[in-house]
Design a protein around this motif. Structure first.
Motif, short mmCIF file in Angstrom:
data_model
loop_
_atom_site.label_atom_id
_atom_site.label_comp_id
_atom_site.label_asym_id
_atom_site.label_seq_id
_atom_site.Cartn_x
_atom_site.Cartn_y
_atom_site.Cartn_z
N LEU A 154 0.82 -1.22 0.00
CA LEU A 154 0.00 0.00 0.00
C LEU A 154 0.85 1.26 0.00
CD1 LEU A 154 -2.55 -1.13 2.73
CD2 LEU A 154 -2.85 -1.19 0.24
N ARG A 155 2.12 1.10 0.31
CA ARG A 155 3.03 2.24 0.40
C ARG A 155 4.45 1.70 0.28
NH1 ARG A 155 1.12 0.69 5.35
NH2 ARG A 155 2.76 0.07 6.80
N PRO A 156 5.43 2.56 -0.01
CA PRO A 156 6.81 2.07 -0.16
C PRO A 156 7.46 1.83 1.20
CG PRO A 156 6.73 4.42 -0.54
CD PRO A 156 5.31 4.00 -0.32
N GLU A 157 6.96 0.83 1.90
CA GLU A 157 7.40 0.53 3.26
C GLU A 157 8.82 -0.05 3.24
OE1 GLU A 157 5.68 0.62 6.44
OE2 GLU A 157 7.74 0.06 7.00
N THR A 158 9.71 0.52 4.03
CA THR A 158 11.09 0.03 4.05
C THR A 158 11.34 -0.94 5.19
OG1 THR A 158 11.76 1.93 5.36
CG2 THR A 158 11.98 2.13 2.98
N GLY A 159 10.34 -1.16 6.02
CA GLY A 159 10.54 -2.04 7.18
C GLY A 159 10.10 -3.48 6.93
N TYR A 160 9.57 -3.76 5.75
CA TYR A 160 9.02 -5.10 5.49
C TYR A 160 9.94 -5.90 4.58
CZ TYR A 160 4.39 -3.59 7.19
OH TYR A 160 3.34 -3.14 7.94
N GLY A 161 9.68 -7.24 4.51
CA GLY A 161 10.28 -8.07 3.48
C GLY A 161 9.35 -8.10 2.26
N ARG A 201 11.93 -13.97 -5.98
CA ARG A 201 12.99 -13.70 -4.99
C ARG A 201 12.40 -13.08 -3.74
NH1 ARG A 201 15.57 -8.06 -6.92
NH2 ARG A 201 17.02 -8.55 -5.25
N PHE A 202 13.18 -13.13 -2.67
CA PHE A 202 12.86 -12.42 -1.43
C PHE A 202 13.79 -11.23 -1.29
CE2 PHE A 202 11.19 -16.59 -0.46
CZ PHE A 202 10.07 -16.32 0.33
N VAL A 203 13.28 -10.10 -0.82
CA VAL A 203 14.13 -8.96 -0.50
C VAL A 203 13.75 -8.45 0.89
CG1 VAL A 203 14.96 -6.69 -1.19
CG2 VAL A 203 14.20 -8.33 -2.93
N GLU A 204 14.71 -8.43 1.78
CA GLU A 204 14.47 -7.98 3.15
C GLU A 204 14.68 -6.46 3.23
OE1 GLU A 204 13.19 -8.56 6.74
OE2 GLU A 204 12.77 -9.94 5.10
N LYS A 205 13.73 -5.72 3.76
CA LYS A 205 13.88 -4.28 4.05
C LYS A 205 14.67 -3.49 3.01
CE LYS A 205 13.31 -5.25 8.93
NZ LYS A 205 13.81 -5.26 10.29
N PRO A 206 14.07 -3.25 1.85
CA PRO A 206 14.77 -2.49 0.81
C PRO A 206 14.88 -1.02 1.19
CG PRO A 206 12.48 -2.81 0.20
CD PRO A 206 12.70 -3.59 1.48
N ASP A 207 15.75 -0.28 0.47
CA ASP A 207 15.79 1.17 0.72
C ASP A 207 14.57 1.82 0.06
OD1 ASP A 207 16.35 1.54 -2.01
OD2 ASP A 207 18.51 1.51 -1.65
N LEU A 208 14.38 3.10 0.31
CA LEU A 208 13.13 3.74 -0.12
C LEU A 208 12.97 3.73 -1.64
CD1 LEU A 208 10.58 5.25 0.75
CD2 LEU A 208 11.86 7.40 0.56
N ALA A 209 14.06 4.04 -2.37
CA ALA A 209 13.97 4.08 -3.83
C ALA A 209 13.57 2.70 -4.36
CB ALA A 209 15.32 4.51 -4.43
N THR A 210 14.18 1.66 -3.81
CA THR A 210 13.85 0.30 -4.24
C THR A 210 12.39 -0.03 -3.90
OG1 THR A 210 16.14 -0.29 -3.76
CG2 THR A 210 14.59 -2.11 -4.09
#
Lengths: 372, 372
Positions: free
Chosen positions: A152-159, A178-187
């Protein structure tokens, strides 16, 4: 047509956390907090997986310090669990999942386990049950199914989970890219706009046999320690107490890392069911029912000329005027006030309290919290 | 050189008011609130006029509902007043001043009375005493001297005094050009930049004989009612209880309007002594001692990344993060949160509380508050 085997909820009530301070505390973590209505998050979780004939009684895994909270909250609901397993030390979710799989495999190796955190919110119960039915078809074929929430939003705290092609034999289930853990905001922003990524909800459905096999392959030390912790466990009427030395002798590792990021059998089912991990006051405000001004009021609260605020008192009356985007939470022994969009930084405030002898008791484990 | 006659403080502890809610209440008006340190505003006022040999023991005039608050707070200080006069009904400050003048004229018609509100802050005590000495010279010549504070902002809630030429026989005392009650913002801004206007501090110095004469001329009904209220008064060890019927039979009128705006004998002395009427949380914040971030913290308060805020708890610990320009006040039975620059609108919030049966008790007079 014969009834399908029941799904066995495995509710993980471990963890600590003060992200909803002053409601959550080390001695009363998030699962044991009432966010709205008479039930705690743990009770809402148990309710969620008892409300249909799909489910067998739940298996609970918790920190032994919280055993009475768990047992009392189940008893209040009239729920008799398969077991309440006590972890003597914190080792994250992979060991908890392995313990549950070993126990449920004793009942039936083909048991379908639904691994579920106990501190999340889910608003659309029929939607959840539908997704579980979809996933169960894949899990019965040996898949390890996770549930991905539309971001719902570019959350950086989630996987995040990247969704690939649909499984031919399981409509509605997709391969995991793939899995990505806690991406940066741009990602995270790129993921959000791509439409191909989902939030990892932390719910997993798989058979006990599959979990044991994958854990043995990827984290044999965990499986071995869990077998020994169960062999040395003491069982009484209320609790299954794992052997401390055996359980402690393994790495602390989440189930995602231990198994999901390595398995070839992963699959994902999309959910759009009002899921939230309630990881901050802001996250709670986003999913909470609000009035026309965007305010959520809980308890004795009067708000004038205020909007988009989360205002709660479990204590004396709270009166506010002219607030916008503010969280105020008054518990019986502390009051928090901060902008909602700063509520992710609560840890810094809690650390300040912990460092001050006058306030440390508000954020620390009780000295006798461990127990046995 | 013979000692000059003592100045007799007349401390007006009447009034109600909820402008500092939740600290001030109808049953605990502003004079009885502790804003900082161990003393209430009333006690700070009494202290202010006891701290030098200039002053005779104070005469107190208060609402009879507050008689025990007044008596207890004086007793705590070891102060024995000239009298504690109880007003049976609210009639504003002109009747209170007339009662005091009639009483003090019995001691000595040339008594110099210092009429003083009991809910203001004054930071520079030597500066105040110096101004009183200046004013006393004029008051002994029959002048009615008020004290004008240099305006700090275009405040629309105050009365303004225009200062005219210096009195030839009283250096430092000025003639009064005019009074203006609560100007609009544009007018207040013009006054501020003109340098010729001062805030009316509500402090007055004059002789008892002068007050009686002026009151008899401008408001004979007040003087007459006060004479009869005193003639019918009951005096006991603790209180002088005015006759209710007589006292009630007069208009409710402030001393400013009854006398100051009409007299030919008015004069003004400028004060620059950290005066504030503490008419709102914002006004209090402006004069309060603050930390390097512009915060005022009172009680168990932890503030992180916050500035220009007034943060107070008389109750459980208060922890704030990321606030700017916010007032938070937690009393033992209610919590207020609002922007400092909205604190003048507190009346609207209090009205909302009063209109709600669940909260009315927080802002209403206790049913037996009147008493006798």
């Amino acid at each position: 047509m014969a009834a399908l085997p029941l799904i066995r909820p495995v509710i993980l009530a471990g963890g600590s956390g003060v992200r909803l301070w002053p409601l959550s505390r080390p001695w009363r973590p998030k699962p044991f907090v009432r966010l709205a209505g008479p039930q705690t998050l743990l009770q809402q979780t148990v309710e969620r997986f008892s409300a249909s004939a799909r489910f067998a009684p739940p298996l609970l895994v918790c920190n032994r310090a919280h055993r009475f909270l768990v047992a009392e909250q189940l008893q209040q609901m009239g729920v008799v669990p398969r077991a309440i397993v006590l972890e003597p030390v914190l080792r994250n979710t992979a060991p908890a999942a392995a313990i549950a799989a070993l126990l449920l495999a004793e009942d039936d190796p083909d048991s379908l386990m639904l691994l579920a955190p106990s501190d999340h919110l889910i608003q659309d119960l029929p939607g959840l049950h539908e997704a579980i039915d979809l996933a169960a078809a894949a899990a019965r074929q040996g898949r390890i199914v996770t549930f991905g929430a539309h971001p719902l939003r570019p959350e950086t705290g989630y996987g995040y989970i990247k969704q690939d092609g649909e499984l031919a034999d399981c409509p509605g289930c997709y391969r995991i890219g793939r899995f990505v853990e806690k991406p940066d905001l741009a990602t995270a922003e790129r993921y959000l706009s791509s439409g191909a990524y989902m939030w990892n909800s932390g719910l997993f459905l798989l058979s006990a046999a599959r979990l044991i096999e994958e854990m043995g392959r990827h984290e044999p030390a965990v499986l071995d320690a869990c077998r020994r912790a169960l062999a040395g466990a003491r069982d009484d009427e209320d609790f299954l107490r794992l052997d401390e030395d055996a359980f402690a002798a393994q790495p602390s590792i989440p189930f995602d890392k231990a198994v999901m990021e390595r398995t070839a059998e992963g699959a994902v089912v999309a959910i759009d069911i009002g899921w939230s991990d309630v990881g901050s006051w802001e996250a709670l405000h986003q999913v909470a029912a609000k009035d026309a001004d965007g305010n959520r009021l809980d308890g004795p609260v009067i708000a004038l000329d205020s909007k988009n605020s989360y205002l709660r008192s479990d204590s004396v009356p709270l009166a506010v005027l002219g607030l916008e985007g503010i969280v105020v939470v008054a518990s019986d022994d502390a009051i928090l006030v901060c902008p909602l969009d700063r509520s992710q930084d609560l840890r810094a405030l809690v650390d300040r309290l912990a460092a001050d002898p006058s306030y440390a008791a508000l954020v620390e484990e009780a000295p006798d919290g461990g127990g046995n």
